[in-house]
Design a protein around this motif. Sequence first.
Motif, mmCIF file in Angstrom:
data_model
loop_
_atom_site.group_PDB
_atom_site.id
_atom_site.type_symbol
_atom_site.label_atom_id
_atom_site.label_comp_id
_atom_site.label_asym_id
_atom_site.label_seq_id
_atom_site.Cartn_x
_atom_site.Cartn_y
_atom_site.Cartn_z
ATOM 1 N N ALA A 290 -12.748 17.927 9.465
ATOM 2 C CA ALA A 290 -14.325 17.121 8.231
ATOM 3 C C ALA A 290 -13.905 16.198 7.888
ATOM 4 C CB ALA A 290 -14.367 17.843 7.347
ATOM 5 N N CYS A 291 -14.859 15.459 7.844
ATOM 6 C CA CYS A 291 -14.792 13.904 8.295
ATOM 7 C C CYS A 291 -15.873 13.032 7.013
ATOM 8 C CB CYS A 291 -15.493 13.081 9.162
ATOM 9 S SG CYS A 291 -14.281 13.026 10.526
ATOM 10 N N CYS A 292 -15.268 12.711 6.014
ATOM 11 C CA CYS A 292 -15.666 12.002 5.153
ATOM 12 C C CYS A 292 -16.602 10.743 5.413
ATOM 13 C CB CYS A 292 -15.275 11.302 4.012
ATOM 14 S SG CYS A 292 -15.859 9.764 2.861
ATOM 15 N N LYS A 293 -18.588 10.922 4.539
ATOM 16 C CA LYS A 293 -18.882 10.484 5.247
ATOM 17 C C LYS A 293 -19.447 8.801 5.441
ATOM 18 C CE LYS A 293 -22.030 10.888 1.647
ATOM 19 N NZ LYS A 293 -23.587 11.365 0.927
ATOM 20 N N LYS A 461 -12.409 1.994 8.661
ATOM 21 C CA LYS A 461 -10.972 3.351 7.949
ATOM 22 C C LYS A 461 -12.288 4.082 7.692
ATOM 23 C CE LYS A 461 -6.749 1.609 9.864
ATOM 24 N NZ LYS A 461 -6.755 0.595 9.827
ATOM 25 N N THR A 462 -11.950 5.780 7.565
ATOM 26 C CA THR A 462 -12.501 6.740 7.066
ATOM 27 C C THR A 462 -11.647 7.656 6.334
ATOM 28 O OG1 THR A 462 -14.674 8.572 6.430
ATOM 29 C CG2 THR A 462 -13.380 8.086 8.751
ATOM 30 N N LEU A 463 -11.664 8.502 5.487
ATOM 31 C CA LEU A 463 -10.598 9.895 5.072
ATOM 32 C C LEU A 463 -11.294 11.209 6.083
ATOM 33 C CD1 LEU A 463 -10.424 10.039 1.556
ATOM 34 C CD2 LEU A 463 -8.921 8.994 3.275
ATOM 35 N N PHE A 464 -10.131 11.610 6.955
ATOM 36 C CA PHE A 464 -10.539 13.061 7.493
ATOM 37 C C PHE A 464 -9.878 14.224 6.444
ATOM 38 C CE2 PHE A 464 -7.664 11.467 9.982
ATOM 39 C CZ PHE A 464 -6.272 12.286 10.342
ATOM 40 N N ARG A 465 -10.502 15.528 7.277
ATOM 41 C CA ARG A 465 -9.419 16.530 6.998
ATOM 42 C C ARG A 465 -8.981 17.442 7.920
ATOM 43 N NH1 ARG A 465 -6.643 17.967 1.992
ATOM 44 N NH2 ARG A 465 -7.672 17.131 0.502
ATOM 45 N N ALA A 467 -7.730 21.125 10.866
ATOM 46 C CA ALA A 467 -7.429 22.642 10.962
ATOM 47 C C ALA A 467 -6.579 23.053 9.866
ATOM 48 C CB ALA A 467 -7.695 22.993 11.834
ATOM 49 N N SER A 468 -5.191 23.324 8.897
ATOM 50 C CA SER A 468 -4.457 22.699 8.347
ATOM 51 C C SER A 468 -4.585 22.749 6.889
ATOM 52 C CB SER A 468 -2.370 22.218 9.084
ATOM 53 O OG SER A 468 -2.705 21.033 9.385
ATOM 54 N N GLY A 469 -5.626 21.444 7.084
ATOM 55 C CA GLY A 469 -5.604 20.777 5.215
ATOM 56 C C GLY A 469 -4.885 19.939 5.024
ATOM 57 N N LYS A 470 -4.895 19.461 6.196
ATOM 58 C CA LYS A 470 -3.999 17.996 5.088
ATOM 59 C C LYS A 470 -5.289 17.348 5.167
ATOM 60 C CE LYS A 470 0.469 17.972 7.561
ATOM 61 N NZ LYS A 470 0.885 19.725 8.815
ATOM 62 N N GLY A 481 -13.164 17.500 15.383
ATOM 63 C CA GLY A 481 -13.018 18.348 17.155
ATOM 64 C C GLY A 481 -11.924 17.527 18.136
ATOM 65 N N ASP A 482 -11.687 16.321 17.362
ATOM 66 C CA ASP A 482 -10.764 15.393 17.966
ATOM 67 C C ASP A 482 -9.879 15.936 17.516
ATOM 68 O OD1 ASP A 482 -12.740 13.538 18.499
ATOM 69 O OD2 ASP A 482 -12.706 12.046 17.033
#
Length: 530
Positions: A290-293, A461-465, A467-470, A481-482
């Motif tokens: 997930a990426c912040c928009k 820069k932007t925020l992302f989550r 798969a492990s929740g970090k 997907g990166d």
Amino acid sequence: MGEIYKTADQVLIWLGNESVPFEGGMLRTPQYYVAAFDWIARIAKAAEEDNDEGRSDTFLQLLQESRDLDLFDFVDVVPWFKRLWVVQEAAMSKKAILFYGQGRTSLESIFKAGLIMAELEASGMGGTLALSNPHWNAFSVHSLAKRTLESKSLRNPTDSTVCDFLGEMRWSRCSEAKDKVFALHGLLTTAGLPLPPPDYSKSTADIYRETTIAVLKTTESIRILEQVDGLQGTPGLASWVPDWSSSTHNIGLLGNYYGALAIEDTFFAFPEPDEKQLALRGSSIDVVTACCKLSLAHTSERLGNSNNYWTWSKNAQPSEPFWRDILKTNPEHSMTVLSFWNLRVLREFVNFALRNTPTLASEDSILELYNTLMCLCTSHEEVVEDQSGAWIWFSILAGQQVDIGAEETNDQWVDKAIRIIHDNPPLAGITRTSEYQIYKRISCMKTCSTFQKRIERLAYKTLFRTASGKLGIAPHSIKCGDEIMLFAGGRVPMVVRRLEQEYRLVASGHVEGLTANETEHTRSREIIFV
């Protein structure tokens, strides 16, 4: 040209005449710039008298005197500070003297004053951040150029001086993108970098690739790859080659934060004779889900041609009609507009990191966000110092009522951005936004505004989550997907994107809570980047 300046006993650098106003400096009188340069000359002289036994009284007094100065204004309008071709002449001479009007000072003394201010900032001395930032921006490329020349050997994987220099020189400008290398050719080859002779018939992409290869092979380190941000605009540029063409740049993440994460010895190779592909060995440790928009804007992009802002900006432009329209119709005030827009971005960061429930967020979640936003801090003291301001800052952005109690406020505070808005009717609409009210509250609180200034280092820069929740942060070029990977000899996590059997290097990134244990159960493999 490098040979000429190398033989010079000293170089005299004329910044301008105090009776002639600088282009773009209409908000200040010529006398203001005389006072600014005089202060720089005096604090440089005080730095010469400074010693290890303690700060001189004169130096500390000058810091207090500087409250009425805005060094950003001075270094922003003086053309010399933004020209790349002058870096070589100042660095390669035995001594460089700056002149402005009747004043003069040594460039070497200015370097020392900057280092002292940076030390004071890191130790928590209030007021030095506003001075050390513009001072560093104005003189750091010259200081790093000098250090690159003085480096005993570039073949030292632990010494990142030449990489730091190549990253910082993006701030300097030239009319031809190829000159981002050619303007420094004499300096870099004198320092020991084996570059081919300047050849303007080559493409910019090939010149940057040849320079990157020379740095990789000479330093025996992959640190130069940390400058890749995926935001490149140079046609034909390989994904693993930094794009130095922009006059502004993505500020790289600090490798010392991840010092314990290095896996194996440095490895890189070029699978084909034309050296257009790069092979690295590493482990995949997570995936972006997930990426912040929104992403933080680089407010100082106005250093470029404001009339053509939309053609060369690397910012992810505002998606909301009001902010997009006011920026498009007022490009000359992009720095001011983007300062307020960034608060809209930061509100989105808070919602993204705290899963849209900021008022119900746990202390651990808030601390996770805080540590992520502070990933570019240079010292533990810097992080500790900002914690009190950070909690107030978070509460204001989350829309909570804040009792500032004994929080020190700036009673005489007059902010330049707000003054510009009130002096320019086309910007009046900003005063009716919630971001304007937040800006006023944050900026008049000392500890809170200091924290805000530190966050502004996260441009692009932007925020992302994962798969492990970090929670993580990286340039806005990332996508869901990166993969997040650690490479042999690397210092920071890197974001990569798979293209069938090959990969593209996207950018370096910060992943909060990442530890060396992440690589224990992952298989290292060789990746080929195009």
